[in-house]
Design an enzyme around this catalytic site. Structure first.
Site, PDB file in Angstrom:
ATOM      1  N   HIS A 118      48.817  42.295  57.547  1.00 38.95           N
ATOM      2  CA  HIS A 118      48.526  40.859  57.621  1.00 38.95           C
ATOM      3  C   HIS A 118      49.765  39.975  57.424  1.00 38.95           C
ATOM      4  O   HIS A 118      49.778  39.035  56.632  1.00 38.95           O
ATOM      5  CB  HIS A 118      47.340  40.441  56.743  1.00 38.95           C
ATOM      6  CG  HIS A 118      47.468  40.584  55.239  1.00 38.95           C
ATOM      7  ND1 HIS A 118      48.599  40.267  54.535  1.00 38.95           N
ATOM      8  CD2 HIS A 118      46.558  40.981  54.314  1.00 38.95           C
ATOM      9  CE1 HIS A 118      48.382  40.463  53.239  1.00 38.95           C
ATOM     10  NE2 HIS A 118      47.165  40.908  53.086  1.00 38.95           N
ATOM     11  N   HIS A 142      37.424  45.396  44.320  1.00 38.17           N
ATOM     12  CA  HIS A 142      38.045  44.347  45.135  1.00 38.17           C
ATOM     13  C   HIS A 142      37.364  44.319  46.508  1.00 38.17           C
ATOM     14  O   HIS A 142      37.220  45.353  47.152  1.00 38.17           O
ATOM     15  CB  HIS A 142      39.540  44.647  45.258  1.00 38.17           C
ATOM     16  CG  HIS A 142      40.334  43.608  45.976  1.00 38.17           C
ATOM     17  ND1 HIS A 142      39.905  42.311  46.135  1.00 38.17           N
ATOM     18  CD2 HIS A 142      41.556  43.659  46.575  1.00 38.17           C
ATOM     19  CE1 HIS A 142      40.819  41.635  46.799  1.00 38.17           C
ATOM     20  NE2 HIS A 142      41.831  42.417  47.094  1.00 38.17           N
ATOM     21  N   GLU A 179      38.379  42.890  49.318  1.00 36.38           N
ATOM     22  CA  GLU A 179      39.219  42.766  50.518  1.00 36.38           C
ATOM     23  C   GLU A 179      39.027  44.004  51.411  1.00 36.38           C
ATOM     24  O   GLU A 179      38.813  45.114  50.930  1.00 36.38           O
ATOM     25  CB  GLU A 179      40.696  42.614  50.117  1.00 36.38           C
ATOM     26  CG  GLU A 179      41.549  42.090  51.255  1.00 36.38           C
ATOM     27  CD  GLU A 179      42.953  41.664  50.815  1.00 36.38           C
ATOM     28  OE1 GLU A 179      43.310  41.884  49.639  1.00 36.38           O
ATOM     29  OE2 GLU A 179      43.680  41.112  51.667  1.00 36.38           O
ATOM     30  N   ASP A 222      40.685  46.093  53.161  1.00 37.09           N
ATOM     31  CA  ASP A 222      41.402  47.376  53.089  1.00 37.09           C
ATOM     32  C   ASP A 222      40.798  48.280  52.013  1.00 37.09           C
ATOM     33  O   ASP A 222      41.128  49.468  51.939  1.00 37.09           O
ATOM     34  CB  ASP A 222      42.910  47.179  52.874  1.00 37.09           C
ATOM     35  CG  ASP A 222      43.244  46.169  51.804  1.00 37.09           C
ATOM     36  OD1 ASP A 222      42.387  45.329  51.468  1.00 37.09           O
ATOM     37  OD2 ASP A 222      44.380  46.200  51.294  1.00 37.09           O
ATOM     38  N   HIS A 262      44.004  39.596  42.832  1.00 38.10           N
ATOM     39  CA  HIS A 262      44.486  38.376  43.435  1.00 38.10           C
ATOM     40  C   HIS A 262      43.406  37.641  44.248  1.00 38.10           C
ATOM     41  O   HIS A 262      43.729  36.683  44.976  1.00 38.10           O
ATOM     42  CB  HIS A 262      45.697  38.677  44.328  1.00 38.10           C
ATOM     43  CG  HIS A 262      45.357  39.502  45.553  1.00 38.10           C
ATOM     44  ND1 HIS A 262      45.608  39.050  46.818  1.00 38.10           N
ATOM     45  CD2 HIS A 262      44.777  40.703  45.718  1.00 38.10           C
ATOM     46  CE1 HIS A 262      45.229  39.949  47.708  1.00 38.10           C
ATOM     47  NE2 HIS A 262      44.726  40.966  47.058  1.00 38.10           N
ATOM     48  N   ASP A 303      44.345  45.842  43.206  1.00 36.56           N
ATOM     49  CA  ASP A 303      45.636  45.612  43.869  1.00 36.56           C
ATOM     50  C   ASP A 303      46.802  45.401  42.896  1.00 36.56           C
ATOM     51  O   ASP A 303      47.970  45.508  43.298  1.00 36.56           O
ATOM     52  CB  ASP A 303      45.529  44.407  44.816  1.00 36.56           C
ATOM     53  CG  ASP A 303      45.001  44.801  46.189  1.00 36.56           C
ATOM     54  OD1 ASP A 303      44.985  46.015  46.501  1.00 36.56           O
ATOM     55  OD2 ASP A 303      44.611  43.908  46.960  1.00 36.56           O
ATOM     56  N   TYR A 356      55.771  43.716  46.659  1.00 45.03           N
ATOM     57  CA  TYR A 356      54.323  43.496  46.605  1.00 45.03           C
ATOM     58  C   TYR A 356      54.012  42.304  45.702  1.00 45.03           C
ATOM     59  O   TYR A 356      53.233  41.415  46.054  1.00 45.03           O
ATOM     60  CB  TYR A 356      53.623  44.764  46.081  1.00 45.03           C
ATOM     61  CG  TYR A 356      52.134  44.739  46.296  1.00 45.03           C
ATOM     62  CD1 TYR A 356      51.577  45.271  47.447  1.00 45.03           C
ATOM     63  CD2 TYR A 356      51.287  44.163  45.365  1.00 45.03           C
ATOM     64  CE1 TYR A 356      50.203  45.228  47.658  1.00 45.03           C
ATOM     65  CE2 TYR A 356      49.924  44.112  45.562  1.00 45.03           C
ATOM     66  CZ  TYR A 356      49.381  44.650  46.710  1.00 45.03           C
ATOM     67  OH  TYR A 356      48.035  44.597  46.918  1.00 45.03           O
ATOM     68  N   HIS A 416      46.954  50.676  46.039  1.00 46.65           N
ATOM     69  CA  HIS A 416      47.990  50.971  47.044  1.00 46.65           C
ATOM     70  C   HIS A 416      49.157  51.704  46.382  1.00 46.65           C
ATOM     71  O   HIS A 416      49.569  51.350  45.276  1.00 46.65           O
ATOM     72  CB  HIS A 416      48.573  49.690  47.651  1.00 46.65           C
ATOM     73  CG  HIS A 416      47.611  48.871  48.454  1.00 46.65           C
ATOM     74  ND1 HIS A 416      47.157  49.274  49.690  1.00 46.65           N
ATOM     75  CD2 HIS A 416      47.046  47.670  48.215  1.00 46.65           C
ATOM     76  CE1 HIS A 416      46.340  48.339  50.170  1.00 46.65           C
ATOM     77  NE2 HIS A 416      46.246  47.363  49.291  1.00 46.65           N
TER      78      HIS A 416
END
Lengths: 392, 50
Positions: free
Chosen positions: A24, A78, A80, A82, A145, A164, A191, A224
Site C-alpha cells: 500500500h 487487528h 486490517e 493483511d 495502529h 502490527d 516500519y 509481520h
C-alpha cells in the site's frame, strides 16, 4: 519453514510473501510476512489470519500441526486485510458458528469488511480467558495502529502477540531476532517511521503502561517479520527512543529537478552540511521511495526541501512526498526550502508554507536561484548548508 | 459523555483533555471548533452523544 514452533504447543502458521514490493505505497524491498499463530491447548486457537490469496498456504501450515476443523475459535488482534483477509475462508473451513474474539472496535471494523455475518464476540479490555493450561489476556491498543488493534498475552509462556506493533516488513530465511542480528532493526525502524510515527505519543504511553503493569515478556510475536525472542527488551527500548523523536545531528535534503539546477543546489547544500559535521545526503524524490525518505526524516533534525517552479507551482512529485510526510506528523524538526526557477519562482514560498503547516520551524526565508546556478551561486548554496548546520 | 464514532474514544467532561489544553470540567459543547479526537484525530462532528 512453516509451521514454525515458537514454544511447546505454539506455532507460527503464517506465510511469507517473498515478492511483494509495494505494500500500500510502502516499498518492501525484502517482501514481508503475514504471521498467524496457532495455540494447541485444551482449546485450539488461531490468532489472526493472513492476506487474502494466501489462505490455502495458511491451511496447509495449520494442517501440518492439527486438523483445522479442531480450531475452537479465532482471535482477531487487528482487522486490517493483511491479517483478516482469510477470516471468511478460515471460518468456512473450521465452522461458521465458531466465535471470532475481537475488541469492540474490532467487531465494528470486521463487520465493515465482510458481508458474511460471523459470530463476533467482543472481549473487553483487560479481560482474560482460560484455554486449558494457558490463559489469554486481551489488551486494547487503540490507534496502534487502527481503532481495533489489540494485543493478546499468554502469561504462562510470557508471550505477547502484538499485532502490527514491533513488526517489520521483512521476509528472509531467518525467523527470529537471534538469527538476523541487529540488521533487522533497520526494517523495524522503517516500519515505525511509516506506520506508527503519527501515533508516537500514544505508542509511548502504551509502552509505559505495559511496563508499569509489570508484564513479563519473554517473546514478542508481531504480525509481520521476525519474532523477538533473544532480546525483546531491545525493540521495546527502540520504540521508546523512536517515540521521543529526539533529533540527531542529521539533515535530509530532498528535492526534484527538471534541468539539474535544483539538483546542483541540493548537492552544494549537502556539501555545506557535511563540511559542518552534519550527516546528510541529497535524496532525489523520484529515485528514493517516499517510505525510505520518511525513515530518514524520522531521526533527522532538519528537513531541507528543494523544488523547481513548474507552471507557477511546486513540482508535483514534491506534493506526493510532502503530503505523505505531513500525515505521519514528524516532530521536533526545523526546515528550509530552496529551488531553481525560470521566471516566476513561486516554489520556495510554497514549500515554506508546506513546512510551516507541518509544524516545522523555518530556519530562514529559503534560497531561490534563476536558471542554472553558477560557481558563485553554488558557493552561496554551500554556505546556506553550513548556516543550517549551525542550527542543528 | 460523547463517544468518537471512529475509534471509540470517550470524552469525559470531568477529565477534559489536559494533554491538548482542555481543562477538566469543560463541556463537550464548549470544546473549541478545532479540537479533535486525541486518539484518532477526527473532528468534533464525528462524536455522538452516549
Amino acid at each position: 519453514m512453516r509451521p514454525l514452533k515458537i514454544a511447546e504447543g505454539i506455532y507460527d502458521v503464517g506465510v511469507k510473501d517473498w515478492n511483494i514490493r509495494d505494500f500500500h505505497g510502502y516499498s518492501t524491498s525484502n517482501g514481508t510476512t503475514y504471521n498467524a499463530f496457532l495455540i494447541v491447548d485444551e482449546k485450539v486457537v488461531l490468532i489472526d489470519t493472513v492476506k487474502k490469496g494466501f489462505g490455502d498456504e495458511l491451511l496447509k501450515n495449520i494442517s501440518a500441526v492439527i486438523d483445522p476443523k479442531k480450531i475452537d475459535f479465532v482471535v482477531s488482534n487487528h482487522a486490517e486485510m493483511d491479517h483478516s483477509g482469510c477470516l471468511p475462508q478460515i471460518m468456512h473451513v473450521i465452522g461458521q458458528e465458531k466465535p471470532v474474539y475481537c475488541s469492540k472496535m474490532g467487531e465494528k471494523n470486521l463487520k465493515s469488511h465482510f458481508q458474511r455475518q460471523l459470530n463476533y464476540q467482543v472481549v473487553p479490555n483487560g479481560s482474560s480467558m482460560s484455554i486449558g493450561k494457558r490463559t489469554l489476556n486481551f489488551m486494547e491498543t487503540r490507534m496502534l495502529h487502527w481503532p481495533d488493534s489489540m494485543f493478546t498475552y499468554i502469561p504462562e509462556d510470557k508471550i505477547l502477540f502484538s499485532s502490527d506493533a514491533f513488526g517489520q516488513h521483512y521476509a528472509g530465511h531467518e525467523n527470529f531476532d537471534d538469527e538476523t542480528g541487529t540488521s533487522i532493526l533497520g526494517h523495524a525502524k522503517k516500519y515505525y517511521a511509516n506506520i506508527l510515527l503519527l501515533y508516537a505519543p500514544k505508542v509511548k504511553a502504551l509502552i509505559e503502561s505495559v511496563v508499569a503493569a509489570g508484564l513479563d515478556i519473554k517473546t514478542i510475536c508481531p504480525d509481520h517479520g521476525i519474532i523477538w525472542r533473544k532480546d525483546p527488551g531491545a525493540i521495546i527500548t527502540k520504540y521508546m527512543e523512536w517515540s521521543d523523536q529526539a533529533p540527531t545531528k542529521k539533515a535530509v535534503v530532498l528535492y526534484d529537478t527538471m534541468w539539474n539546477s535544483t539538483e546542483k543546489m541540493a548537492e552544494a547544500i549537502t556539501s555545506g552540511l557535511n563540511a559542518a559535521g552534519v550527516e546528510a545526503i541529497p535524496m532525489h524524490v523520484r529515485k528514493w521511495h517516499r517510505s525510505d525518505i520518511m525513515t530518514e526524516i524520522m531521526d533527522a533534525r532538519a528537513v531541507i526541501v528543494g523544488s523547481p517552479t513548474l507552471n507557477n507551482g511546486l513540482y508535483p512529485t514534491l506534493c506526493d512526498v510532502l503530503t505523505y510526510v505531513k500525515g505521519l506528523k514528524p516532530m521536533n524538526k526545523i526546515g528550509a526550502s530552496f529551488g531553481s526557477y525560470g521566471w516566476s519562482g513561486e516554489a520556495v514560498k510554497l514549500l515554506n508554507a508546506e513546512l510551516t503547516a507541518m509544524g516545522m520551524e523555518l530556519i530562514n526565508d529559503g534560497l531561490k536561484m534563476q536558471y542554472v546556478p553558477d560557481t558563485d551561486q553554488l558557493k552561496t548554496c554551500f554556505e546556506f548548508g553550513k548556516s543550517i548546520a549551525e542550527k542543528i | 459523555m460523547y463517544e468518537c464514532n471512529v475509534c471509540g474514544y470517550v470524552y469525559d467532561p470531568e477529565n477534559g483533555d489536559p494533554d491538548n489544553g482542555i481543562e477538566a470540567g469543560t463541556k463537550f459543547e464548549d470544546l473549541p471548533d478545532d479540537w479533535c479526537c486525541p486518539l484518532c484525530g477526527v473532528d468534533k462532528s464525528e462524536f455522538s452523544k452516549q
